[in-house]
Design a protein around this motif. Structure first.
Motif, PDB file in Angstrom:
ATOM      1  N   MET A   1       5.815  -6.649   1.346  1.00  0.00           N
ATOM      2  CA  MET A   1       4.754  -6.027   0.631  1.00  0.00           C
ATOM      3  C   MET A   1       5.122  -4.971  -0.216  1.00  0.00           C
ATOM      4  O   MET A   1       6.108  -4.186   0.258  1.00  0.00           O
ATOM      5  CB  MET A   1       3.628  -5.643   1.674  1.00  0.00           C
ATOM      6  CG  MET A   1       2.528  -4.777   1.243  1.00  0.00           C
ATOM      7  SD  MET A   1       1.550  -4.259   2.197  1.00  0.00           S
ATOM      8  CE  MET A   1       0.321  -5.345   2.140  1.00  0.00           C
ATOM      9  N   GLU A   2       4.848  -4.880  -1.220  1.00  0.00           N
ATOM     10  CA  GLU A   2       5.259  -3.746  -2.331  1.00  0.00           C
ATOM     11  C   GLU A   2       4.500  -2.434  -1.844  1.00  0.00           C
ATOM     12  O   GLU A   2       3.691  -2.219  -1.236  1.00  0.00           O
ATOM     13  CB  GLU A   2       4.359  -4.186  -3.699  1.00  0.00           C
ATOM     14  CG  GLU A   2       5.197  -5.366  -4.613  1.00  0.00           C
ATOM     15  CD  GLU A   2       4.672  -5.367  -5.902  1.00  0.00           C
ATOM     16  OE1 GLU A   2       4.379  -4.429  -6.406  1.00  0.00           O
ATOM     17  OE2 GLU A   2       4.369  -6.735  -6.143  1.00  0.00           O
ATOM     18  N   LYS A   3       5.367  -1.562  -2.279  1.00  0.00           N
ATOM     19  CA  LYS A   3       4.698  -0.045  -1.964  1.00  0.00           C
ATOM     20  C   LYS A   3       3.686   0.064  -2.638  1.00  0.00           C
ATOM     21  O   LYS A   3       3.801  -0.090  -4.266  1.00  0.00           O
ATOM     22  CB  LYS A   3       6.039   0.912  -2.067  1.00  0.00           C
ATOM     23  CG  LYS A   3       5.519   2.268  -1.883  1.00  0.00           C
ATOM     24  CD  LYS A   3       6.711   3.227  -2.001  1.00  0.00           C
ATOM     25  CE  LYS A   3       6.149   4.678  -1.736  1.00  0.00           C
ATOM     26  NZ  LYS A   3       7.409   5.600  -1.533  1.00  0.00           N
ATOM     27  N   ILE A   4       2.627   0.548  -2.344  1.00  0.00           N
ATOM     28  CA  ILE A   4       1.675   0.988  -3.145  1.00  0.00           C
ATOM     29  C   ILE A   4       1.739   2.457  -3.905  1.00  0.00           C
ATOM     30  O   ILE A   4       2.171   3.231  -3.558  1.00  0.00           O
ATOM     31  CB  ILE A   4       0.055   1.185  -2.054  1.00  0.00           C
ATOM     32  CG1 ILE A   4      -0.004  -0.188  -1.274  1.00  0.00           C
ATOM     33  CG2 ILE A   4      -1.123   1.816  -2.837  1.00  0.00           C
ATOM     34  CD1 ILE A   4      -1.051   0.105  -0.477  1.00  0.00           C
ATOM     35  N   GLN A   5       1.484   2.033  -5.290  1.00  0.00           N
ATOM     36  CA  GLN A   5       1.270   3.080  -6.303  1.00  0.00           C
ATOM     37  C   GLN A   5      -0.027   3.631  -6.331  1.00  0.00           C
ATOM     38  O   GLN A   5      -0.917   3.116  -7.102  1.00  0.00           O
ATOM     39  CB  GLN A   5       1.770   2.593  -7.571  1.00  0.00           C
ATOM     40  CG  GLN A   5       3.469   2.247  -7.568  1.00  0.00           C
ATOM     41  CD  GLN A   5       4.113   3.416  -7.115  1.00  0.00           C
ATOM     42  OE1 GLN A   5       4.192   4.337  -7.527  1.00  0.00           O
ATOM     43  NE2 GLN A   5       5.358   2.920  -6.086  1.00  0.00           N
ATOM     44  N   TYR A   6      -0.224   4.772  -5.622  1.00  0.00           N
ATOM     45  CA  TYR A   6      -1.815   5.515  -5.801  1.00  0.00           C
ATOM     46  C   TYR A   6      -1.890   6.155  -6.957  1.00  0.00           C
ATOM     47  O   TYR A   6      -0.787   6.693  -7.431  1.00  0.00           O
ATOM     48  CB  TYR A   6      -1.704   6.595  -4.512  1.00  0.00           C
ATOM     49  CG  TYR A   6      -1.889   5.672  -3.317  1.00  0.00           C
ATOM     50  CD1 TYR A   6      -2.913   4.990  -2.772  1.00  0.00           C
ATOM     51  CD2 TYR A   6      -0.707   5.714  -2.472  1.00  0.00           C
ATOM     52  CE1 TYR A   6      -3.085   4.444  -1.639  1.00  0.00           C
ATOM     53  CE2 TYR A   6      -0.888   4.882  -1.250  1.00  0.00           C
ATOM     54  CZ  TYR A   6      -2.029   4.323  -0.864  1.00  0.00           C
ATOM     55  OH  TYR A   6      -1.984   3.776   0.354  1.00  0.00           O
ATOM     56  N   PRO A   7      -2.862   6.043  -7.506  1.00  0.00           N
ATOM     57  CA  PRO A   7      -3.320   6.898  -8.571  1.00  0.00           C
ATOM     58  C   PRO A   7      -3.225   8.475  -8.421  1.00  0.00           C
ATOM     59  O   PRO A   7      -3.274   8.705  -7.196  1.00  0.00           O
ATOM     60  CB  PRO A   7      -4.793   6.652  -8.996  1.00  0.00           C
ATOM     61  CG  PRO A   7      -5.028   5.364  -8.248  1.00  0.00           C
ATOM     62  CD  PRO A   7      -4.061   5.395  -7.068  1.00  0.00           C
ATOM     63  N   PRO A   8      -2.539   9.194  -9.372  1.00  0.00           N
ATOM     64  CA  PRO A   8      -2.516  10.517  -9.229  1.00  0.00           C
ATOM     65  C   PRO A   8      -3.635  11.483  -8.832  1.00  0.00           C
ATOM     66  O   PRO A   8      -4.809  11.246  -9.307  1.00  0.00           O
ATOM     67  CB  PRO A   8      -1.875  11.163 -10.629  1.00  0.00           C
ATOM     68  CG  PRO A   8      -2.441  10.183 -11.492  1.00  0.00           C
ATOM     69  CD  PRO A   8      -2.303   8.940 -10.798  1.00  0.00           C
ATOM     70  N   SER A   9      -3.431  12.291  -8.019  1.00  0.00           N
ATOM     71  CA  SER A   9      -4.507  13.271  -7.477  1.00  0.00           C
ATOM     72  C   SER A   9      -4.292  14.629  -7.921  1.00  0.00           C
ATOM     73  O   SER A   9      -3.591  15.364  -7.093  1.00  0.00           O
ATOM     74  CB  SER A   9      -4.818  13.041  -5.987  1.00  0.00           C
ATOM     75  OG  SER A   9      -5.379  11.837  -5.552  1.00  0.00           O
ATOM     76  N   PRO A  10      -4.549  15.150  -8.971  1.00  0.00           N
ATOM     77  CA  PRO A  10      -4.129  16.564  -9.746  1.00  0.00           C
ATOM     78  C   PRO A  10      -4.546  17.523  -8.641  1.00  0.00           C
ATOM     79  O   PRO A  10      -5.676  17.426  -8.118  1.00  0.00           O
ATOM     80  CB  PRO A  10      -4.841  16.492 -10.938  1.00  0.00           C
ATOM     81  CG  PRO A  10      -5.074  15.100 -11.359  1.00  0.00           C
ATOM     82  CD  PRO A  10      -5.214  14.130 -10.018  1.00  0.00           C
TER      83      PRO A  10
END
Length: 62
Positions: A1-10
């Motif tokens: 499974m690919e590592k999940i790339q979460y959207p940035p949380s500024p």
């Protein structure tokens, strides 16, 4: 499974002073659900979530 790339949380710079105690609240901006920034963050999180859920082979059986 690919590592999940979460959207940035500024992280913001908001701080509160509670009776002399300084408390950092870097995600205060998320408390306004109508702001453009919060809406964009929610849409990005939802896109990631639904993409993942739709990739589960057994999902149609559940």
């Amino acid at each position: 499974m690919e590592k999940i790339q979460y959207p940035p949380s500024p992280r913001g710079q908001h701080v509160d002073n509670y009776h002399g105690e300084i408390v950092s609240d870097p995600y205060r901006w998320l408390e306004d659900p109508q702001s453009a920034d919060t809406q964009a963050w929610i849409q990005a999180q939802n896109a990631l979530t639904f993409e993942f859920l739709e990739s589960i082979p057994e999902r149609s059986q559940i």
